[in-house]
Scaffold this active site. Sequence first.
Site, mmCIF file in Angstrom:
data_model
loop_
_atom_site.group_PDB
_atom_site.id
_atom_site.type_symbol
_atom_site.label_atom_id
_atom_site.label_comp_id
_atom_site.label_asym_id
_atom_site.label_seq_id
_atom_site.Cartn_x
_atom_site.Cartn_y
_atom_site.Cartn_z
ATOM 1 N N HIS A 17 0.806 -1.216 0.000
ATOM 2 C CA HIS A 17 0.000 0.000 0.000
ATOM 3 C C HIS A 17 0.840 1.269 0.000
ATOM 4 C CE1 HIS A 17 -4.320 -1.237 0.692
ATOM 5 N NE2 HIS A 17 -3.678 -2.388 0.655
ATOM 6 N N ASP A 120 -4.929 6.690 2.271
ATOM 7 C CA ASP A 120 -5.241 5.397 1.678
ATOM 8 C C ASP A 120 -6.726 5.143 1.902
ATOM 9 O OD1 ASP A 120 -5.649 2.448 1.544
ATOM 10 O OD2 ASP A 120 -3.484 2.403 1.247
#
Length: 455
Positions: A17, A120
Amino acid sequence: MPASCHIAVFIFPFGSHAPPVLNLVKKIAASEPENVKCSIFSTAESNKLHFFPDAKGDEEFGNIKAYSVWDGVPKDHVFSGNPQLERIGLFIKATPDNFEKALKEAEEDTGVKISCLLADAFLWFASDLAEKIGVPWIPFWISGSCSLSAHLYTGEIRKLATTTDKTIRTIPGFEGLSINDMPREIQLKNEQSPLALLLDNAALNLPRATAVVVNSFEELDPDITLDLKSKFQNLFNLSPIPSIPTPSKKTSNLSRVHDTEGCLEWLRKQSDASVVYLGFGSVCTPPPDEMVALSEALETCKFPFLWSLRDHARNTLPDGFIDRASRYGKFVSWAPQLEVLESGKVGVFVSHAGWGSVLESLSNGVPMICRPFFGDHGLDSAMVEVKWRAGLRVKDGVFTKNETVNAINLILSGEKGKEIRENAQLLKGLATDAVKPNGSSTRNFQHLLKMVTKS
């Protein structure tokens, strides 16, 4: 004169990520070096791995700084079962207090109030926090448009999962796929794992965002892109995001890492589009029987190959295989994947079909052989084979010698593989056009930049 904009960047500190979010932040920071201050918030372990060696100092850019948030793991905690899932669960429980505390530290440190929250998309709590402090929330979906769409249609997919006919017909861009291609977290109605709940909450909250950033380019999934634009205030597909040169002589893991094992030098000696590149990311490794099948397939085909293989996995290879195969193949513990795929020497990429690998492969015109493991791998694989027709899935999701031999031969030299090779090159052209001065990703980045600086 202090920066007028202070962007808080929330990282989900697991898997792959961090890198795409950090690369976007670097591009923003390089575009507005005097006007923008970027503060990165992640766990100390993630910051050390992906950002700066001491997680705070030695910045590449003067307008980027990292701050550590608590990972939620109690002192002297002993992990059991699945440590990775347990870490995710503990981290989620620690949010949002750990991030909110670090935000105050960054504001005191810089003397500039947070003006925008770029997070995110998994960290859906950022929507509430952004509303609390009165700033725009811009989530970044690090996977493709297809997986974002799948999570938005979770309710419809779960209804279809209970029917006899598993073929999808009404979700834009998914026509002809099967419910079985969808991520497990979506298919199971009563799935209660921390990750499944996190994804459900993310999908529910995303329509609240000022803008949603997607790690893809519009032309890859035009029907899905059009549908997503109807669901959000703003949708920005930004990839492929180019690497941003470091303005100083200092280096970090964000910069392209030096090719210590000589992958690129070895590739230069090979013919164009002739090499089988094998890489399964930082988490996935095929089980021992599939490692044997892969080895036997490579030894049968005799194509040159480059295999990025962690040291512990070498013990599962057949006796003597490494010595025999080293005449035409190369084994490395790590490969600079993007540079490998950009080299023009790779004819097929054997992969787990994680989104980062799919995006890098298709953006460089390299066909794929996909062996999915978890998450969105199965959906990515289905899109590669069925929708984009730029690769193949392994039969039944398992490597066997004969099926792997057939797949490699078909893509590298078979007449039936000609369409796959041509489609991969077509997608490369679309990706290249997207990042040209007037390309869709370039325009989207300019819109995003105006949004975060205006805030």
